[in-house]
Structure formats: structure tokens, C-alpha cells
Write an enzyme that holds these catalytic residues in place. Structure first.
Site, PDB file in Angstrom:
ATOM      1  N   CYS A 113       0.792  -1.168  -0.104  1.00 21.03           N
ATOM      2  CA  CYS A 113      -0.090  -0.003  -0.135  1.00 21.03           C
ATOM      3  C   CYS A 113       0.844   1.268   0.003  1.00 21.03           C
ATOM      4  O   CYS A 113       0.083   2.332  -0.239  1.00 21.03           O
ATOM      5  CB  CYS A 113      -1.076   0.148   1.192  1.00 21.03           C
ATOM      6  N   HIS A 255      -3.440   6.989   1.843  1.00 24.14           N
ATOM      7  CA  HIS A 255      -3.720   5.585   1.179  1.00 24.14           C
ATOM      8  C   HIS A 255      -5.261   5.146   1.563  1.00 24.14           C
ATOM      9  O   HIS A 255      -5.562   5.289   2.682  1.00 24.14           O
ATOM     10  CB  HIS A 255      -2.736   4.729   1.421  1.00 24.14           C
ATOM     11  N   ASN A 285     -10.090  -0.869  -1.229  1.00 24.42           N
ATOM     12  CA  ASN A 285      -8.431  -0.670  -1.235  1.00 24.42           C
ATOM     13  C   ASN A 285      -7.922  -1.423  -2.432  1.00 24.42           C
ATOM     14  O   ASN A 285      -7.749  -2.440  -2.633  1.00 24.42           O
ATOM     15  CB  ASN A 285      -7.869  -1.484   0.082  1.00 24.42           C
TER      16      ASN A 285
HETATM   17  N1  ACO Z   1     -18.391  -9.163   7.827  1.00 23.86           N
HETATM   18  C1  ACO Z   1     -19.162  -9.601   8.979  1.00 23.86           C
HETATM   19  N2  ACO Z   1     -18.515  -9.693   9.971  1.00 23.86           N
HETATM   20  C2  ACO Z   1     -17.063  -9.855   9.896  1.00 23.86           C
HETATM   21  C3  ACO Z   1     -16.472  -9.643   8.738  1.00 23.86           C
HETATM   22  C4  ACO Z   1     -17.181  -9.376   7.651  1.00 23.86           C
HETATM   23  N3  ACO Z   1     -16.625  -9.308   6.341  1.00 23.86           N
HETATM   24  N4  ACO Z   1     -15.042  -9.839   9.001  1.00 23.86           N
HETATM   25  C5  ACO Z   1     -15.003  -9.974  10.371  1.00 23.86           C
HETATM   26  N5  ACO Z   1     -16.210 -10.020  11.128  1.00 23.86           N
HETATM   27  C6  ACO Z   1     -16.573 -10.241  12.513  1.00 23.86           C
HETATM   28  C7  ACO Z   1     -15.383 -10.850  13.108  1.00 23.86           C
HETATM   29  O1  ACO Z   1     -15.229 -12.135  13.040  1.00 23.86           O
HETATM   30  C8  ACO Z   1     -15.722 -10.289  14.605  1.00 23.86           C
HETATM   31  O2  ACO Z   1     -16.726 -10.952  15.043  1.00 23.86           O
HETATM   32  P1  ACO Z   1     -16.491 -11.666  16.852  1.00 23.86           P
HETATM   33  O3  ACO Z   1     -16.724 -10.247  17.403  1.00 23.86           O
HETATM   34  O4  ACO Z   1     -17.652 -12.414  16.642  1.00 23.86           O
HETATM   35  O5  ACO Z   1     -15.309 -12.104  16.545  1.00 23.86           O
HETATM   36  C9  ACO Z   1     -16.261  -8.903  14.341  1.00 23.86           C
HETATM   37  O6  ACO Z   1     -16.551  -8.844  13.009  1.00 23.86           O
HETATM   38  C10 ACO Z   1     -15.344  -7.629  14.697  1.00 23.86           C
HETATM   39  O7  ACO Z   1     -14.175  -7.889  13.841  1.00 23.86           O
HETATM   40  P2  ACO Z   1     -12.961  -7.082  14.055  1.00 23.86           P
HETATM   41  O8  ACO Z   1     -11.726  -7.640  13.459  1.00 23.86           O
HETATM   42  O9  ACO Z   1     -12.863  -6.672  15.629  1.00 23.86           O
HETATM   43  O10 ACO Z   1     -13.400  -5.877  13.318  1.00 23.86           O
HETATM   44  P3  ACO Z   1     -12.763  -4.210  13.094  1.00 23.86           P
HETATM   45  O11 ACO Z   1     -13.652  -3.245  13.681  1.00 23.86           O
HETATM   46  O12 ACO Z   1     -11.264  -4.515  13.821  1.00 23.86           O
HETATM   47  O13 ACO Z   1     -12.610  -4.191  11.812  1.00 23.86           O
HETATM   48  C11 ACO Z   1     -11.131  -4.224   9.762  1.00 23.86           C
HETATM   49  C12 ACO Z   1     -12.039  -4.780  10.817  1.00 23.86           C
HETATM   50  C13 ACO Z   1     -11.949  -3.424   8.872  1.00 23.86           C
HETATM   51  C14 ACO Z   1     -10.236  -5.314   8.857  1.00 23.86           C
HETATM   52  C15 ACO Z   1      -9.985  -3.368  10.425  1.00 23.86           C
HETATM   53  O14 ACO Z   1      -9.456  -4.138  11.257  1.00 23.86           O
HETATM   54  C16 ACO Z   1      -9.051  -2.576   9.427  1.00 23.86           C
HETATM   55  O15 ACO Z   1      -9.493  -1.775   8.673  1.00 23.86           O
HETATM   56  N6  ACO Z   1      -7.630  -3.045   9.573  1.00 23.86           N
HETATM   57  C17 ACO Z   1      -6.516  -2.368   8.916  1.00 23.86           C
HETATM   58  C18 ACO Z   1      -6.830  -2.494   7.448  1.00 23.86           C
HETATM   59  C19 ACO Z   1      -5.373  -2.015   6.697  1.00 23.86           C
HETATM   60  O16 ACO Z   1      -5.301  -0.872   7.034  1.00 23.86           O
HETATM   61  N7  ACO Z   1      -4.757  -2.403   6.059  1.00 23.86           N
HETATM   62  C20 ACO Z   1      -3.435  -1.869   5.396  1.00 23.86           C
HETATM   63  C21 ACO Z   1      -3.298  -1.605   4.303  1.00 23.86           C
HETATM   64  S1  ACO Z   1      -3.526  -3.259   3.360  1.00 23.86           S
HETATM   65  C22 ACO Z   1      -1.857  -3.495   2.575  1.00 23.86           C
HETATM   66  O17 ACO Z   1      -0.921  -3.049   2.716  1.00 23.86           O
HETATM   67  C23 ACO Z   1      -1.952  -4.724   1.516  1.00 23.86           C
END
Ligand code: ACO
Length: 328
Positions: A113, A255, A285
Site C-alpha cells: 500500500c 492511502h 483498497n
Molecule cells: N462481515 C461481517 N463480520 C465480520 C467480517 C465481515 N466481512 N469480518 C470480520 N467480521 C467479524 C469478526 O469475526 C468479529 O466477530 P466476533 O466479534 O464475533 O469475533 C467482528 O466482525 C469484529 O471484527 P474486528 O476484526 O474486531 O473488526 P474491526 O472493527 O477491527 O474491523 C477491519 C476490521 C476493517 C479489517 C479493520 O481492522 C481494519 O481496517 N484494519 C486495517 C486494514 C489496513 O489498514 N490494511 C493496511 C493496508 S492493506 C495492505 O498494505 C495490503
């Protein structure tokens, strides 16, 4: 010493729109969960078979046209991607061939990214040193083919889209425009927090089919925590290097990984979201392509004008992060 400036921008996204609800075909998910957690409403996915270099070609052709150049005018191609056509060689040489070029050098970089920010800094150094005067920088990704469509792949699978952006970076003697500074960082201690582990030099390729290592892995919460902190630091170092106050900057382009990361940075600097250009709702993304796609759309919408103070910043897998300050 010449300065580097962006003389042309292009973008390409595949026509196929995949809405959040369409993802229910694979995942137990919802539009509400995806939108509130990430800001994404839809993304573009290629029709297969497709080529990352080809997506890059379409974006490059538009950037060259805007710059008023032909491929033969380019001294160097820099191709940023985490989803190359081949394990080796990189997609840069494939793009070079598609552009009809014979021996123009092509450099692939793998900064995920942060690829566009790293690439812009590299282009800037080549131009400042006088080695090259016209560089084509491309960020292109086909991510829909490596997503994990099994139920457990939903956390990563809903976030990524396909697309490409390209810029032509040229030398100028004009002191009132161009790249002013860039700052790059990485922290390999966190390499395994966001990765696709295989194919790898650690595995015999004939053992690969069905290997779990070929699926993307992301520790979402850990990545999010670091992204907010590092993106803020990257913006701060750019501001400090230029002696700019946050409110003096005309446009920030961060980004597009998660709108909540952008919101957190905006809150930290006490800036309104209007200062930040975002299009994650349309494309998800797109990794190395996200910043040049934003540049293209910001310019098209009149939000980037000659003389504007701009800060670009990115954070991603590696971890890698960085920023660029420029005058448009
Ligand atoms: N749909 C529904 N529920 C989901 C999904 C989905 N797609 N994915 C996960 N859940 C569930 C999980 O299982 C969890 O359930 P539980 O509470 O029963 O265990 C619940 O939703 C909450 O999941 P969290 O992981 O706590 O959700 P969070 O609020 O942390 O959001 C996310 C997740 C969007 C992935 C976030 O952590 C994020 O944006 N992280 C950073 C991403 C990023 O910046 N990437 C960097 C660039 S990418 C690169 O360089 C290639």
C-alpha cells in the site's frame, strides 16, 4: 538541481462493479458491517483472465496523453504492485513491452500500500540526480484473484479491489511546483501481520496446491492500530519538513485502506474531512493504485489546482509507510 513534478495522471478500473451485498455469495457479511467498519460500498473486480500490467497500460496511456508525451519519451518505468502477473519477472517489463518500447529500463517495487509513495520518492531522486528527466510511475493491482473466498476469508475479502493509476513525473526548473520532500519508513518486525506467505523460497512449489499459505492473512486490529499511528507520523514529518501548519495544506491524500484511518488522522490534526480526498466507497483498497487514482479524480473534480500544497501519505504491509509533500 531540477525538481520533479507530476505532469500527467491516468487511471483505470475494470467495469465490473461488485457491491457489498454481492459478497454475500461467499461470505457471511452485510453492507452495514462493511460500510461502518471500512467506508466501502463497492469495488471493481476484473473479468478473468486479466493482467496487472494491462491495467497499468490503460492508466499509463491516459497519463502519457495528459502529459503530452509518447511512450518513447519515457526514460524509466517504475511499477508498484503486490499482485504482479508473474512470480518473476516483474510487471514493469511486461508493461514496457505493451507500450511498444525496446530497452527502456523497468523497475518493480514491492511496497504494497506504500508502493506509490515509495515510487514517487524514487522517481524524485532519479530526477534530482539528473539521471532521468521523464519517469512513468504506475501502481496497479489485481487482488480479486488472490482473495480467500472461503468463509474465514471475509475479513480481508471485503476490503480489496482491482485498479490502476499512473503518473508521469518530469524534471522542471520551475521553483514553484513539484515534489518538495519525501520520507520513507519500514518495520519488518511486523511483516507477518499482513501477508501472503506463499509461493515462497521456503516452500517447494510442487507442495503448494491447497497450501494455506497462499491465502492472505491480516491481523486487522494490529494493522489498524499501527496504520493510525504511522500515518499520523508520516503527515507530521511532511508538515515539519515544510514548516506548514496542518490547515495550510490544500489537500491531503491518504492511502485508501479504511475511512476510519483517515478520520483518525483528520481528528488528530483537528482538520475537517473536506481537507482529505477519499474515494474508498467506490473502489475499496486498491493498494498501490489508490493514491494515483485519488490524484486523478481529485484533479478531475477541480480539487487539485496549480500551486496547491498537497501531502500524500500511505501505510501498508511490511509494515511500510511514508509521505510526500508537493506543490501541485
Ligand atoms: N462481515 C461481517 N463480520 C465480520 C467480517 C465481515 N466481512 N469480518 C470480520 N467480521 C467479524 C469478526 O469475526 C468479529 O466477530 P466476533 O466479534 O464475533 O469475533 C467482528 O466482525 C469484529 O471484527 P474486528 O476484526 O474486531 O473488526 P474491526 O472493527 O477491527 O474491523 C477491519 C476490521 C476493517 C479489517 C479493520 O481492522 C481494519 O481496517 N484494519 C486495517 C486494514 C489496513 O489498514 N490494511 C493496511 C493496508 S492493506 C495492505 O498494505 C495490503
Amino acid at each position: 538541481m531540477p525538481r520533479a513534478y507530476i505532469s500527467g495522471v491516468g487511471m483505470y478500473v475494470p467495469p465490473k462493479v461488485v457491491k457489498n451485498d454481492d459478497l454475500k455469495a461467499w461470505y457471511d457479511t452485510s453492507d452495514e458491517w462493511i460500510y461502518t467498519r471500512s467506508g466501502i460500498k463497492e469495488r471493481r473486480w476484473v473479468e478473468e483472465p486479466a493482467s496487472t500490467a494491462e491495467l497499468g497500460l490503460y492508466a499509463s496511456q491516459e497519463a502519457l496523453q495528459q502529459a503530452g508525451l509518447s511512450p518513447q519519451d519515457i526514460d524509466l518505468i517504475i511499477f508498484a504492485t503486490l499482485s504482479p502477473d508473474l512470480y518473476f519477472p516483474g510487471s514493469g517489463v511486461l508493461l514496457q513491452h505493451k507500450l511498444g518500447l525496446e530497452t527502456t529500463p523497468a523497475l518493480d517495487i514491492r511496497q504494497q500500500c506504500s508502493g506509490f509513495v515509495y515510487g514517487l520518492s524514487i522517481a524524485d531522486q532519479f530526477i534530482r540526480s539528473g539521471m532521468y528527466r521523464r519517469i512513468l510511475l504506475v501502481g496497479a493491482e489485481i487482488q480479486s484473484t488472490w482473495l480467500d473466498y472461503n468463509p474465514e476469508g471475509r475479513t480481508v475479502g471485503v476490503l480489496f479491489g482491482d485498479g490502476a493509476g499512473a503518473v508521469v513525473v518530469e524534471a522542471t526548473e520551475d521553483p514553484n511546483r513539484g515534489i518538495l520532500s519525501s520520507h520513507l519508513y519500514s518495520q519488518g518486525a511486523y511483516a507477518m501481520e499482513l501477508c501472503i506467505a506463499e509461493p515462497s523460497s521456503a516452500t517447494r512449489s510442487h507442495e503448494l496446491p491447497g497450501s494455506y499459505g497462499m491465502r492472505p492473512y491480516m491481523n486487522g486490529k494490529e494493522v489498524f492500530r499501527h496504520a493510525v499511528q504511522r500515518m499520523g507520523e508520516a503527515v507530521q514529518v511532511a508538515l515539519s519538513a515544510q514548516g506548514w501548519k496542518p490547515e495550510e495544506v490544500d489537500l491531503f491524500i491518504l492511502h485508501q485502506a479504511n475511512i476510519r484511518i483517515v478520520q483518525a488522522v483528520a481528528d488528530f490534526f483537528q482538520l475537517p474531512m473536506e481537507k482529505f480526498f477519499n474515494n474508498i466507497h467506490k473502489y475499496g483498497n486498491t493498494t498501490a493504485a489508490s493514491i494515483p487514482i485519488c490524484l486523478y479524480e481529485a484533479q478531475a473534480e477541480g480539487r487539485l489546482k496549480a500551486g496547491d500544497k498537497v501531502i500524500l501519505a500511505a501505510f501498508g504491509s511490511g509494515f511500510t509507510w511514508g509521505s510526500v509533500a508537493l506543490i501541485w
